[in-house]
Design an enzyme around this catalytic site. Structure first.
Site, PDB file in Angstrom:
ATOM      1  N   LEU A 316       3.146  -2.737  -7.550  1.00  0.00           N
ATOM      2  CA  LEU A 316       3.737  -2.482  -8.865  1.00  0.00           C
ATOM      3  C   LEU A 316       4.052  -0.992  -8.952  1.00  0.00           C
ATOM      4  CD1 LEU A 316       4.127  -4.475 -11.294  1.00  0.00           C
ATOM      5  CD2 LEU A 316       2.041  -3.470 -12.262  1.00  0.00           C
ATOM      6  N   HIS A 317       5.340  -0.661  -9.082  1.00  0.00           N
ATOM      7  CA  HIS A 317       5.680   0.765  -9.112  1.00  0.00           C
ATOM      8  C   HIS A 317       6.890   1.095  -9.971  1.00  0.00           C
ATOM      9  CE1 HIS A 317       8.713  -0.572  -6.223  1.00  0.00           C
ATOM     10  NE2 HIS A 317       9.350   0.549  -6.471  1.00  0.00           N
ATOM     11  N   ARG A 318       7.698   0.120 -10.385  1.00  0.00           N
ATOM     12  CA  ARG A 318       8.931   0.430 -11.105  1.00  0.00           C
ATOM     13  C   ARG A 318       8.622   1.021 -12.481  1.00  0.00           C
ATOM     14  NH1 ARG A 318      13.523  -0.817  -8.729  1.00  0.00           N
ATOM     15  NH2 ARG A 318      13.406  -2.236  -6.949  1.00  0.00           N
ATOM     16  N   PRO A 319       9.291   2.097 -12.842  1.00  0.00           N
ATOM     17  CA  PRO A 319       9.060   2.728 -14.149  1.00  0.00           C
ATOM     18  C   PRO A 319       9.200   1.754 -15.311  1.00  0.00           C
ATOM     19  CG  PRO A 319      10.395   4.169 -12.786  1.00  0.00           C
ATOM     20  CD  PRO A 319      10.268   2.871 -12.026  1.00  0.00           C
ATOM     21  N   ASP A 391       7.192  -5.951  -7.773  1.00  0.00           N
ATOM     22  CA  ASP A 391       8.456  -5.582  -8.407  1.00  0.00           C
ATOM     23  C   ASP A 391       9.330  -4.817  -7.420  1.00  0.00           C
ATOM     24  OD1 ASP A 391       7.153  -3.145  -8.299  1.00  0.00           O
ATOM     25  OD2 ASP A 391       7.155  -2.794 -10.454  1.00  0.00           O
TER      26      ASP A 391
END
Length: 477
Positions: A316-319, A391
């Site tokens: 999980l990393h998307r802003p 994501d």
């Protein structure tokens, strides 16, 4: 500078900026800090503007090497480093030698990498270039690797070069983190001098990160050909910074190498000429197939005390997910529910960890937070998972080839082939949907899937063959 971009002579130093006929070509008539001239001093380097640029009475009539003006001789203004500029022959636009004057026994390709997914794609391209050179069949492909330093964490950057056996980058711009605008601008500022110093025939960019668009823009404005690997992918969500990078990079690239059939339709709809589009397959899958055997030697499962098919993997990393406290909270609640049925291994991106701690989120005892992993360890972890929650765009593709169910925590994807042919399911950021689809997989419900067309480990080879046929046959077009 006079009106319309005319030359102004100050002693022997002559400055110019804009093409007198077409302001549009100012980039190819730039002034340098040393006030150097580019090519024929009287005409626009694009050679699209018939009328001459106005000249000063003090304008010299012999050409100057744009790259090494300080080395020219007094007798004929030839560059001693580039003897082919002597005797009145002109350098091509922006200091690059025109194809008819350059020895095309060698083609110089500059490969740009900036973020983790880029490294896997560049690795395959480096292998394909080296494989061509080993055949000793002209033209020789001279490669150069520039690492922008967009990912500054060693786990997310330098270690990938070592593990994937990519040669150490020739240049590291060491840009580091920052806002999208600051990072993109800094990459451009540091990349331009690299192209000014090294005469390359092609700049090859991959993916959709800030490094991709920044370096493509610099190259195009210097009159250098650009190839975009992974072109044409569209989420049709302009709120995603990556989508902006994709659209803009494709609009200015000369070679567009696509990974799936839908990408060609996207590019054609945007007005890209068909002859620029090449369906080649997926270079990231090339790297996966090459290193899968090595990955099986990893002891990451033992280190994490995990049994094959008895855990899930989360990234999980998307802003849009981690920067929104409400959405991150809902995702965390879903993960807590899923973890009651199956352990979740969560290699945490630094930004994500920061937001989890700041929000005081409770993921439960059965969610194992660990540091980012090297490529081989993570590939082993993916290949043996029961399913993956992510994501990430690249992981959607990797799980499709590995045959591992993938639940994408997004409302859209730019990789539709993973939905229609692969193992991917969009679950959005809805808690109920995330939990329901996870439990279906845990209960043994799998979907039919197959490996997409041309995801066969030979994409980079096809790219090299196309570059050779388009550039190597008679020089840059």
């Amino acid at each position: 500078m006079g009106p319309g971009g005319a030359y102004i002579a100050t002693g022997w130093r002559i400055h110019r900026d804009f093409c007198d006929v077409c302001d549009e070509h100012s980039s190819v008539l730039r002034s340098q800090k040393r006030a150097t001239l580019l090519g024929n001093p009287y005409t626009c380097q694009r050679r699209l503007c018939a009328p001459p640029i106005r000249k000063s009475a003090h304008m010299p009539t012999t050409p100057v090497c744009a790259t090494h003006p300080e080395t020219r001789t007094h007798a004929n203004h030839a560059c001693v480093r580039h003897p082919f500029v002597a005797n009145g022959s002109n350098p091509g636009s922006n200091g690059l030698v025109r194809s008819e004057e350059k020895n095309m026994d060698s083609i110089k390709i500059l490969c740009v990498a900036g973020a983790r997914p880029n490294f896997m794609k560049i690795a395959a391209l480096v292998d394909a270039i080296d494989a061509h050179n080993q055949k000793r069949k002209p033209p020789h492909l001279s490669r150069m690797i520039v690492h922008t330093g967009q990912h500054y964490d060693e786990k997310l950057s330098d270690i990938f070069f070592r593990i994937l056996r990519i040669p150490e980058p020739d240049i590291n711009l060491e840009v580091g983190s920052g806002s999208h605008a600051l990072q993109t601008a800094e990459i451009m500022k540091r990349f331009e001098p690299v192209l000014m110093e090294h005469r390359v025939d092609l700049v090859l960019v991959v993916g959709d990160v800030n490094s991709t668009i920044a370096c493509a823009l610099v190259a195009v404005k210097l009159g250098i050909k650009v190839a975009h690997v992974e072109a044409g992918l569209r989420s049709f969500d302009r709120s995603m910074p990556e989508e902006i990078n994709r659209v803009l990079t494709d609009a200015i690239s000369d070679f567009l190498f696509t990974t799936e059939r839908s990408a060609e339709g996207n590019l054609l709809n945007e007005g890209v000429p068909r002859e620029r589009i090449h369906f080649v397959g997926n270079t990231m899958i090339d790297t996966l197939m090459k290193h899968r055997g090595r990955a099986e030697e990893s002891r990451i499962l033992e280190d994490l005390n995990c049994q094959p098919k008895h855990y899930a993997v989360l990234t999980l990393h998307r802003p849009s997910n981690v920067d929104n406290p409400v959405l991150l909270g809902e995702i965390s609640e879903a993960l807590l529910e899923v973890s009651k049925k199956m352990r979740i291994v969560f290699p945490v991106h630094p930004r994500t960890r920061e937001h989890i701690l700041r929000g005081g989120l409770d993921l439960g005892k059965n969610v194992l937070l660990c540091d980012p992993m090297g490529y081989l360890d993570f590939l082993k972890l993916l290949a043996n998972a029961r399913f993956v929650l992510t994501d990430s765009g690249g992981i959607q593709e990797e799980t499709t080839v590995l045959g591992i169910p993938c639940l994408t925590i997004r409302e859209n994807t730019e990789r539709p082939v993973t939905l229609t042919e692969g193992t991917n399911i969009l679950v959005g950021v809805n808690k109920a949907r995330i939990v329901d689809e996870s439990l279906r997989i845990i209960d043994g419900v799998d979907r039919e899937h197959r490996i997409p067309e041309l995801w066969d480990g030979k994409a980079a080879q096809r790219i090299v063959e196309i570059i050779l046929s388009r550039i190597g046959s008679d020089g840059p077009q």
